[in-house]
Design a protein around this motif. Structure first.
Motif, PDB file in Angstrom:
ATOM      1  N   ASP A 112      -3.764  -9.353  26.466  1.00  0.00           N
ATOM      2  CA  ASP A 112      -4.036  -8.919  24.958  1.00  0.00           C
ATOM      3  C   ASP A 112      -4.226  -7.263  24.915  1.00  0.00           C
ATOM      4  OD1 ASP A 112      -3.387 -11.328  23.598  1.00  0.00           O
ATOM      5  OD2 ASP A 112      -5.580 -11.806  23.763  1.00  0.00           O
ATOM      6  N   GLN A 113      -4.283  -6.484  26.284  1.00  0.00           N
ATOM      7  CA  GLN A 113      -4.510  -5.355  26.342  1.00  0.00           C
ATOM      8  C   GLN A 113      -3.582  -4.366  25.529  1.00  0.00           C
ATOM      9  OE1 GLN A 113      -7.110  -3.555  27.512  1.00  0.00           O
ATOM     10  NE2 GLN A 113      -8.149  -5.142  28.547  1.00  0.00           N
ATOM     11  N   GLY A 114      -2.617  -4.494  25.483  1.00  0.00           N
ATOM     12  CA  GLY A 114      -1.570  -3.679  24.509  1.00  0.00           C
ATOM     13  C   GLY A 114      -1.837  -3.960  23.245  1.00  0.00           C
ATOM     14  N   ILE A 115      -2.152  -5.031  22.614  1.00  0.00           N
ATOM     15  CA  ILE A 115      -2.209  -5.122  21.141  1.00  0.00           C
ATOM     16  C   ILE A 115      -3.582  -4.716  20.842  1.00  0.00           C
ATOM     17  CG2 ILE A 115      -3.000  -7.587  21.325  1.00  0.00           C
ATOM     18  CD1 ILE A 115      -0.992  -5.740  18.349  1.00  0.00           C
ATOM     19  N   ALA A 116      -4.661  -4.943  21.578  1.00  0.00           N
ATOM     20  CA  ALA A 116      -5.904  -4.243  21.603  1.00  0.00           C
ATOM     21  C   ALA A 116      -6.111  -2.691  21.423  1.00  0.00           C
ATOM     22  CB  ALA A 116      -7.016  -4.680  22.619  1.00  0.00           C
TER      23      ALA A 116
END
Length: 470
Positions: free
Chosen positions: A396-400
């Motif tokens: 989820d690092q990209g969307i975060a």
């Protein structure tokens, strides 16, 4: 498609990988800021009206702000390295066209494509940092280096832009991006972990992506365009209503889809939610300073493009120093005290800078305020992104990153629009000496408002101290 988790690269490659990631953030920052001192030359060269010239800047802001959320999720689902290379290639290609075109409309289109590249490159870069480097001191160090490149690039952009315009003309501010972007594309492909094959077990939230991108793009458009055409004009109201409806539709779609663009679990991360709010406040305040400082130096006191660029050398160095001091302070005292200290330092610096704006135009009185403001900016920038990434799963690092950077861009658009409108109230309808005095009053008032805004962000961080545990 399933979210992609890439293995960490060999330890001996981390230094070179970090260099490429920092260079990518430098390109993003330069691309945003380098055109400011070139605007008068661009206007003379391509024949823009005063009304249309602002779109050389605004096209980039609107495209970046509108597509960041989509870029963040695409990074998670389609691959970090793929999106990084694609974004860098977009920068290189569009910059080349911008450097050779003599068509006013095409240059604005180029700026929009560069903004799209930024909306893909920013979350891809952050996601790579937050997955290559494990949470803790190594990631903090990487974010400090990345932050120094980005925050410093905002100021070095003015210096580099002034030099290039003075010696080579305005097309050079676009051409300079071509070798830089091409090099980071090649470096990213060679150094970063290969993305696994695309999985087929999850769908891409196409309707969510469409409504979110269109809604946010229209929102940023309204915020950029509103001060110029009027907040109550038919076009502004129609775009605002369309944005609201699209964002409501996005919320409804996200509540029902099996694979949402923005998974609801992310909003359970208190640190991420706090970072989103602080990112908006950061860009509305700190990031507005270069615009008003440029106007103060060039419009009020007649600095040349080169002189204006040189004036930004001190804040550039201080921002870079602030990121490194911030990384050390985080190791010694923790993230929250460092972020709070950076904000308070920035607030004092902004107030001191406002006091120093005067009719004389001397640079010396600006130095204390610029120094404090820039040191605080660098320290707060590093700590902000550590807060945003803390506790978020690798997938989820990209969307975060996309969520935080979207609020960053929207906050910047809101802040600059409001501050420009406030500053203009002091000079509207004036001419001659009265106009000059009104412009000085306007930038002084903006300086005090920026100091108050940064102080309010510090107060909010203090009140919500449980959201940041360290």
């Amino acid at each position: 498609m399933s979210a992609i988790t890439s293995p960490a690269p060999p330890r001996q490659r981390l230094g070179l990988s970090l260099f490429v990631l920092a260079a990518a953030q430098l390109v993003i920052a330069l691309d945003f800021n380098i055109v400011y001192v070139a605007l008068p030359s661009i206007q003379n060269g391509l024949g823009y009206s005063d009304q249309d010239l602002q779109w050389v800047v605004s096209a980039y802001v609107v495209a970046t702000g509108g597509f960041l959320l989509l870029g963040g999720r695409a990074t998670d689902l389609l691959g970090r390295r793929r999106m990084f290379v694609l974004a860098a290639a977009l920068y290189a290609g569009s910059s080349l066209i911008g450097g050779v075109t003599d068509a006013a409309w095409l240059l604005i289109a180029v700026r929009a494509v560069q903004g799209l590249g930024g909306s893909l490159l920013f979350p891809a870069t952050l996601s790579l940092i937050n997955t290559i480097y494990e949470e803790g001191p190594r990631r903090n160090k990487a974010l400090a280096v990345w932050g120094a490149a980005g925050a410093g690039g905002l100021c070095f952009g003015s210096l580099l832009g002034g030099v290039l315009v003075e010696w080579f003309g305005w097309p050079s501010v676009f051409v300079v991006n071509v070798p830089l972007a091409a090099a980071i594309a090649v470096g990213g492909w060679l150094l970063f972990p290969a993305d696994p094959p695309l999985a087929r077990d999850r769908g891409f939230d196409a309707w969510g992506a469409l409504t979110a991108t269109a809604g946010i793009t229209l929102l940023v458009f309204v915020l950029v365009r509103g001060p110029e055409v009027g907040w109550t004009s038919r076009a502004t109201l129609l775009c605002a209503l369309s944005s609201l409806l699209l964002l409501v539709a996005f919320a409804a779609i996200e509540a029902r889809t099996r694979d949402p663009l923005t998974p609801g679990r992310l909003f359970a991360h208190r640190s991420l939610v706090l970072a989103m709010g602080l990112a908006a406040a950061f860009n509305a305040t700190f990031a507005s300073i270069p615009y008003f400082l440029t106007r103060y130096l060039q419009v009020v006191h007649g600095y040349s493009a080169l002189e204006t660029g040189l004036a930004f050398l001190l804040p550039a160095v201080m921002v870079a120093a602030g990121t490194q001091l911030g990384e050390r302070a985080i190791a010694a005292y923790g993230v929250r005290p460092t972020l709070l200290g950076g904000l308070l330092c920035g607030a004092v610096g902004a107030a001191a800078l406002a006091v120093a704006f005067s009719d004389s135009g001397a640079y010396g009185p600006l130095v204390p305020g610029l120094t404090l403001l820039s040191l605080g900016q660098g320290a707060a920038w590093t700590a902000l992104w550590i807060v945003a990434a803390s506790g978020v799963a690798p997938g989820d690092q990209g969307i975060a990153s996309g969520l935080s950077s979207t609020t960053l861009q929207v906050g910047g658009a809101v802040g600059l629009a409001l501050l420009v409108a406030v500053a203009n109230t002091r000079s509207d309808g004036l001419s001659g000496a009265a106009l000059r005095a009104g412009l000085i009053d306007g930038v002084q008032l903006v300086g005090y408002l920026i100091a108050a805004g940064i102080g309010a962000a510090a107060l909010a961080l203090f009140a919500l101290r449980r959201a940041v545990s360290r």
